[in-house]
Design an enzyme around this catalytic site. Sequence first.
Site, PDB file in Angstrom:
ATOM      1  CB  CYS A   2      58.010  41.332  53.230  1.00 30.47           C
ATOM      2  SG  CYS A   2      58.375  39.717  52.560  1.00 30.47           S
ATOM      3  NE  ARG A  27      53.938  45.578  53.533  1.00 32.81           N
ATOM      4  CZ  ARG A  27      53.526  46.148  52.410  1.00 32.81           C
ATOM      5  NH1 ARG A  27      52.430  46.876  52.420  1.00 32.81           N
ATOM      6  NH2 ARG A  27      54.194  46.004  51.295  1.00 32.81           N
ATOM      7  CD1 TRP A  75      52.488  35.872  52.416  1.00 31.48           C
ATOM      8  CD2 TRP A  75      53.636  36.035  50.498  1.00 31.48           C
ATOM      9  NE1 TRP A  75      51.796  35.183  51.441  1.00 31.48           N
ATOM     10  CE2 TRP A  75      52.465  35.275  50.260  1.00 31.48           C
ATOM     11  CE3 TRP A  75      54.508  36.261  49.437  1.00 31.48           C
ATOM     12  CZ2 TRP A  75      52.155  34.741  49.014  1.00 31.48           C
ATOM     13  CZ3 TRP A  75      54.202  35.740  48.190  1.00 31.48           C
ATOM     14  CH2 TRP A  75      53.031  34.992  47.983  1.00 31.48           C
ATOM     15  CG  ASN A 101      58.035  44.331  50.589  1.00 30.82           C
ATOM     16  OD1 ASN A 101      57.675  43.265  50.106  1.00 30.82           O
ATOM     17  ND2 ASN A 101      57.284  45.410  50.570  1.00 30.82           N
ATOM     18  N   GLY A 102      60.260  42.361  48.525  1.00 27.75           N
ATOM     19  CA  GLY A 102      60.284  42.335  47.061  1.00 27.75           C
ATOM     20  C   GLY A 102      60.990  41.099  46.556  1.00 27.75           C
ATOM     21  CD  GLU A 488      34.475  39.764  47.886  1.00 27.05           C
ATOM     22  OE1 GLU A 488      35.197  39.361  46.966  1.00 27.05           O
ATOM     23  OE2 GLU A 488      34.941  40.200  48.958  1.00 27.05           O
ATOM     24  CE  LYS A 492      36.630  38.394  51.515  1.00 21.72           C
ATOM     25  NZ  LYS A 492      36.798  39.337  50.464  1.00 21.72           N
ATOM     26  CD  GLU A 495      39.852  36.181  51.317  1.00 24.57           C
ATOM     27  OE1 GLU A 495      40.994  36.439  50.933  1.00 24.57           O
ATOM     28  OE2 GLU A 495      38.899  36.947  51.125  1.00 24.57           O
ATOM     29  CG  HIS A 511      24.906  25.220  31.340  1.00 27.86           C
ATOM     30  ND1 HIS A 511      24.333  24.664  30.217  1.00 27.86           N
ATOM     31  CD2 HIS A 511      24.199  26.354  31.598  1.00 27.86           C
ATOM     32  CE1 HIS A 511      23.356  25.444  29.790  1.00 27.86           C
ATOM     33  NE2 HIS A 511      23.244  26.473  30.618  1.00 27.86           N
ATOM     34  CE  LYS A 610      43.746  44.396  53.341  1.00 29.12           C
ATOM     35  NZ  LYS A 610      42.474  43.713  53.059  1.00 29.12           N
TER      36      LYS A 610
HETATM   37  C1  F6R Z   1      40.466  39.015  49.186  1.00 32.32           C
HETATM   38  C2  F6R Z   1      41.570  39.940  49.030  1.00 32.32           C
HETATM   39  C3  F6R Z   1      42.374  39.887  47.792  1.00 32.32           C
HETATM   40  C4  F6R Z   1      42.616  41.308  47.261  1.00 32.32           C
HETATM   41  C5  F6R Z   1      43.576  41.268  46.052  1.00 32.32           C
HETATM   42  C6  F6R Z   1      43.740  42.632  45.436  1.00 32.32           C
HETATM   43  O1  F6R Z   1      39.792  39.212  50.384  1.00 32.32           O
HETATM   44  O2  F6R Z   1      41.840  40.728  49.894  1.00 32.32           O
HETATM   45  O3  F6R Z   1      41.780  39.077  46.826  1.00 32.32           O
HETATM   46  O4  F6R Z   1      41.382  41.846  46.899  1.00 32.32           O
HETATM   47  O5  F6R Z   1      44.813  40.776  46.465  1.00 32.32           O
HETATM   48  O6  F6R Z   1      44.285  43.536  46.347  1.00 32.32           O
HETATM   49  P1  F6R Z   1      44.217  45.092  46.102  1.00 32.32           P
HETATM   50  O7  F6R Z   1      42.800  45.488  46.117  1.00 32.32           O
HETATM   51  O8  F6R Z   1      44.993  45.677  47.240  1.00 32.32           O
HETATM   52  O9  F6R Z   1      44.848  45.353  44.771  1.00 32.32           O
END
Ligand code: F6R
Length: 615
Positions: A2, A27, A75, A101-102, A488, A492, A495, A511, A610
């Site tokens: 949020c 956010r 969110w 937010n929370g 990773e 990517k 998501e 396995h 984010k």
């Molecule tokens: C993936 C992504 C998330 C963040 C995770 C941790 O692309 O962005 O998996 O890496 O939410 O976020 P931070 O690094 O802000 O603690």
Amino acid sequence: MCGIVGYIGEKEAYPIILNGLKRLEYRGYDSAGIALFDGKNINLCKTKGKVVDLEKKFSDKQSNKGSLGIGHTRWATHGIPNDVNSHPHLSNSGDLVIIHNGIIENYASIKKELLNRGYTFTSDTDTEVLVNLIEDVKKKENVKLGKAVQIALNQVVGAYAIALFDKTKPDEIVVAKLGSPLAIGIGEEEFFIASDASPFIEFTNNAIYLEDEEMAIVRKGRAIEVRKIKDDSVVAPYIQELKLNLEQIEKGGFDHFMLKEIYEQPTVIKDTYRGRLLPTKGIIKLGGLENYIEKFTNADRIIIVACGTSWHAGLVAEYIFEDLARIPVEVEYASEFRYRNPIITEKDVVIAISQSGETADTLAAIKLAKEKGAFVYGICNVVGSTISRETHSGTYTHAGPEIGVASTKAFTTQITVLTMIALKLAKIKGSISNAHYMLLLQELEMIPSKVQEALETDSKIKEIASIFKDVSNFLYLGRGYNFPVALEGALKLKEISYIHAEGYPAAEMKHGPIALIDEQMPVVVIAVNSNHYDKVVSNIQEIKSRKGKIIAVVTEGDTTVKEMADYIMEVPNTPEVLTPLVTTIPLQLLSYHIAVMLEKNVDQPRNLAKSVTVE
Ligand code: F6R
């Protein structure tokens, strides 16, 4: 999660809040709303959907005048995304209006009590409960808004960054923070409120970041008043000068923030090591580390806690630290670590990695480690973030604002910092030869130009993306340093394109996952020059024999894998320990192009946000 924005001053509040919400959409973006005070009434408009939907609804339906207002991009936690559950929320009298937010964890018991006392609720949110609790306290105790907020928050369990005002006293906004970020921009006779400084960067460079358990009252043309929520004591606010500029938070000609951020990597990796990596002198200088070297060199082990992409950077670090500095490393999901009663002692060093510096699980893991006496070191991107303040010391990555929800440049800059730490410790411990150390320093300095070269293969990667964009599953394989890169790459892709993808250590494939391989299954294999090259070649053969389609990331000039693979993505040659910094690039681009071709919302993928400030 949020985003919150507020304004009080002489200007029209609506465009400031609307623009601010657009900048904070990373956010959360499932619904949005704004409340403006038009001189007499609260003008409230909210909707399911994005900020552009709100903008349309506002312009269709109502006036947007007023120089006091608050706005929110959501969110969802409590209650599905719909118009009613969107913020801002009004109190029963209609006098108070709040954004939040929370999560208020004990909202159910408070709600029950308020229902018994005749309050009614229209939404399913915890926030509507909070605004009515504040109203109830204000009436019962016959106190001003600020005092009512303080009393109410002392009854609340959970996390919050809130902003609210009272239409019967429309000269102030009250804000408070615990566990969610809250910045206050200080202009001339005006104040801006936001989850981060991006909404007000064109208006002021002066900001206060509230600490946990602090609240503030901002009044037009008056000095800010900051107090502790617990005991009402006055706090002298620390005004920071912001380094952020507008250009950094705009797309700069790219179609998406994600692409801009992928392309920024040569620059931001350089920014991250600038002044810290001095190859000709054989020196690595990390301000946050200098006074704590012995904590690391005497540590029984290093425990890395993080989530998502940052956790993948932690996995890369495990290989680097153990290989170069010979210090045992464990890498933990912060969300598991915090709840599994881990054994931590004063001889452990905990490294917390977080782009946002606000991730709730990572923050909780840090608190636990500190309680148990460990030394906690932070690697964060956002300056002044909660994690950067909660850790004993740390190093910032200098990636600049990362706005695309899928993390890209944060990952490579985190690995850059972790590599510098490992090299420095290795040198001090004598676990690396001087020649190898000097070579790696020089090679690290060359990484930005190698990343640039990898970016130049973009059009070829786009072609590969067009061939595979319609498949339903992908497998990503890597070994050693490139196993975390496989994880990773898969993250990517899933998501932002919503294609199912799994990352695996290449040798582990036999396995289980090998059963998935048939002519429909693309397998991305990271097969660059390394100690495991021949082994990876064998793994590729195993896939080929089962008719899987091989997309290989190879070192420029490779011939063996080139002959076996269906498609190749080339990266420049680099010492194995540094390969994740270049092999990541084609995988980021592949997922980006597939998502764009599938017409997905690359910068704001569904269900994500984010900064994950809820557990
Ligand atoms: C993936 C992504 C998330 C963040 C995770 C941790 O692309 O962005 O998996 O890496 O939410 O976020 P931070 O690094 O802000 O603690």
